[in-house]
Design a protein around this motif. Structure first.
Motif, mmCIF file in Angstrom:
data_model
loop_
_atom_site.group_PDB
_atom_site.id
_atom_site.type_symbol
_atom_site.label_atom_id
_atom_site.label_comp_id
_atom_site.label_asym_id
_atom_site.label_seq_id
_atom_site.Cartn_x
_atom_site.Cartn_y
_atom_site.Cartn_z
ATOM 1 N N GLU A 1 0.825 -1.202 0.000
ATOM 2 C CA GLU A 1 0.000 0.000 0.000
ATOM 3 C C GLU A 1 0.867 1.262 0.000
ATOM 4 O O GLU A 1 0.436 2.309 -0.502
ATOM 5 C CB GLU A 1 -0.926 -0.017 1.213
ATOM 6 N N ALA A 2 2.071 1.153 0.550
ATOM 7 C CA ALA A 2 2.971 2.309 0.524
ATOM 8 C C ALA A 2 3.355 2.654 -0.912
ATOM 9 O O ALA A 2 3.446 3.832 -1.282
ATOM 10 C CB ALA A 2 4.217 2.028 1.357
ATOM 11 N N ASP A 3 3.572 1.624 -1.743
ATOM 12 C CA ASP A 3 3.874 1.883 -3.154
ATOM 13 C C ASP A 3 2.686 2.511 -3.864
ATOM 14 O O ASP A 3 2.859 3.338 -4.773
ATOM 15 C CB ASP A 3 4.271 0.577 -3.838
ATOM 16 N N VAL A 4 1.465 2.131 -3.468
ATOM 17 C CA VAL A 4 0.271 2.747 -4.053
ATOM 18 C C VAL A 4 0.223 4.233 -3.724
ATOM 19 O O VAL A 4 -0.079 5.079 -4.580
ATOM 20 C CB VAL A 4 -0.994 2.023 -3.557
ATOM 21 N N ALA A 5 0.531 4.577 -2.466
ATOM 22 C CA ALA A 5 0.533 5.983 -2.076
ATOM 23 C C ALA A 5 1.586 6.777 -2.844
ATOM 24 O O ALA A 5 1.345 7.905 -3.293
ATOM 25 C CB ALA A 5 0.768 6.099 -0.571
ATOM 26 N N LEU A 6 2.759 6.195 -3.027
ATOM 27 C CA LEU A 6 3.795 6.865 -3.815
ATOM 28 C C LEU A 6 3.363 7.044 -5.262
ATOM 29 O O LEU A 6 3.651 8.071 -5.890
ATOM 30 C CB LEU A 6 5.094 6.066 -3.737
ATOM 31 N N CYS A 7 2.678 6.052 -5.806
ATOM 32 C CA CYS A 7 2.204 6.156 -7.193
ATOM 33 C C CYS A 7 1.195 7.292 -7.340
ATOM 34 O O CYS A 7 1.253 8.063 -8.293
ATOM 35 C CB CYS A 7 1.596 4.828 -7.621
ATOM 36 N N LEU A 8 0.264 7.409 -6.390
ATOM 37 C CA LEU A 8 -0.735 8.483 -6.463
ATOM 38 C C LEU A 8 -0.069 9.855 -6.370
ATOM 39 O O LEU A 8 -0.462 10.801 -7.065
ATOM 40 C CB LEU A 8 -1.760 8.299 -5.345
ATOM 41 N N ALA A 9 0.950 9.955 -5.500
ATOM 42 C CA ALA A 9 1.648 11.229 -5.387
ATOM 43 C C ALA A 9 2.419 11.546 -6.665
ATOM 44 O O ALA A 9 2.469 12.704 -7.105
ATOM 45 C CB ALA A 9 2.596 11.183 -4.186
ATOM 46 N N PHE A 10 3.016 10.541 -7.284
ATOM 47 C CA PHE A 10 3.781 10.771 -8.503
ATOM 48 C C PHE A 10 2.859 11.133 -9.668
ATOM 49 O O PHE A 10 3.186 12.003 -10.484
ATOM 50 C CB PHE A 10 4.595 9.528 -8.837
ATOM 51 N N GLU A 11 1.727 10.431 -9.767
ATOM 52 C CA GLU A 11 0.786 10.706 -10.856
ATOM 53 C C GLU A 11 -0.102 11.910 -10.583
ATOM 54 O O GLU A 11 -0.895 12.309 -11.450
ATOM 55 C CB GLU A 11 -0.098 9.466 -11.087
ATOM 56 N N LYS A 12 -0.011 12.487 -9.356
ATOM 57 C CA LYS A 12 -0.829 13.648 -8.954
ATOM 58 C C LYS A 12 -2.315 13.318 -9.079
ATOM 59 O O LYS A 12 -3.105 14.055 -9.685
ATOM 60 C CB LYS A 12 -0.462 14.870 -9.790
ATOM 61 N N LEU A 13 -2.699 12.176 -8.499
ATOM 62 C CA LEU A 13 -4.088 11.727 -8.516
ATOM 63 C C LEU A 13 -4.601 11.667 -7.086
ATOM 64 O O LEU A 13 -3.880 11.248 -6.168
ATOM 65 C CB LEU A 13 -4.209 10.343 -9.164
ATOM 66 N N ALA A 14 -5.871 12.075 -6.900
ATOM 67 C CA ALA A 14 -6.502 11.964 -5.590
ATOM 68 C C ALA A 14 -7.043 10.558 -5.392
ATOM 69 O O ALA A 14 -7.239 9.813 -6.360
ATOM 70 C CB ALA A 14 -7.608 13.010 -5.455
ATOM 71 N N ARG A 15 -7.330 10.225 -4.137
ATOM 72 C CA ARG A 15 -7.807 8.862 -3.850
ATOM 73 C C ARG A 15 -9.168 8.594 -4.460
ATOM 74 O O ARG A 15 -9.456 7.462 -4.877
ATOM 75 C CB ARG A 15 -7.859 8.648 -2.323
#
Length: 253
Positions: free
Chosen positions: A220-234
């Motif tokens: 799940e930590a990698d998912v959070a990093l991916c969202l931050a990198f792609e600039k996407l909200a949850r």
């Protein structure tokens, strides 16, 4: 003029003497050309040029052709194809001395590659502690006869069993035939295992607006990093978790 002299059988360079057997120039002209070549090679070598300043590829090609002709002539004469001496055993291609030199070179190369962690056959990086890389290991396994493979397997099993090692990986087994990881893997592969396997969960991120699969991650930590990198909200993505159904029953482990 060269064609006319060649048809008459005289030297194409000077036209004054008969051509040497199998050549188009006479012996004096051939000797002069050899002397010029030697002088040119010595001058180029003194200047530090490889191959005396000649074309390296042409020199290598000529050396390979010369070696091939010499090897063919030695083989036809029943001589050693390496040194040209008569072999001790009639009908063999190499003599005993050349065979021993080849064995020494092979042992030295094997030891050097083994110490460097390289494949002993092709020189590429090998698996940790293994003798061959992946392709060479498969080729070596396919080339071995079943009888030899079975004999090696029985010998390796007996040696590891006597020294208290795992018969599969060689790790300490505390008196058992296999260590705990190898025993569990063997049980799961056997016909006695009928349960649902427990695999590591993974999370797949899908963008809702476009249906684009952003990627699959191991935590799940990698998912959070991916969202931050792609600039996407949850709320802009859908996260699908691929987990084994047995993970909820074995979560206490």
């Amino acid at each position: 003029m060269a064609e006319a002299r060649r048809a008459e059988g005289i030297c194409t360079s000077c036209g004054n003497a008969p051509a040497a057997p199998g050549r188009v120039t006479c012996e004096p002209c051939l000797g002069q050309r050899r002397a010029d070549d030697r002088a040119r090679y010595a001058a180029g070598k003194a200047a530090g040029k490889p191959y005396g300043g000649a074309d390296p590829e042409a020199k290598r090609r000529a050396a390979r052709a010369r070696h091939k002709r010499r090897k063919k002539a030695w083989r036809a004469a029943g001589l050693c194809v390496k040194c040209g001496e008569p072999p001790e055993i009639e009908g063999t291609a190499t003599c005993a001395s050349c065979k021993e030199k080849r064995r020494v070179r092979g042992r030295r190369k094997y030891a050097e590659r083994r110490a460097a962690g390289l494949c002993t056959k092709c020189g590429t990086p090998a698996f940790d502690g293994m003798t061959y890389c992946g392709p060479c290991a498969l080729l070596h396994y396919a080339q071995q006869s079943p009888e030899r493979r079975n004999e090696n397997a029985r010998r390796r099993y007996a040696e590891r069993r006597a020294s208290g090692q795992c018969t599969d990986c060689g790790a300490p087994s505390q008196g058992a035939s296999r260590c705990a990881p190898c025993a569990e893997r063997s049980y799961h592969r056997s016909q006695h295992f009928k349960g649902i396997p427990v695999w590591d969960p993974s999370w797949t991120v899908i963008e809702i607006a476009t249906g684009r699969e952003v990627g699959t991650f191991d935590s799940e930590a990698d998912v959070a990093l991916c969202l931050a990198f792609e600039k996407l909200a949850r709320d802009q993505v859908e996260v699908l978790c691929d987990a084994s159904p047995m993970s909820s029953f074995t979560s206490w482990t």
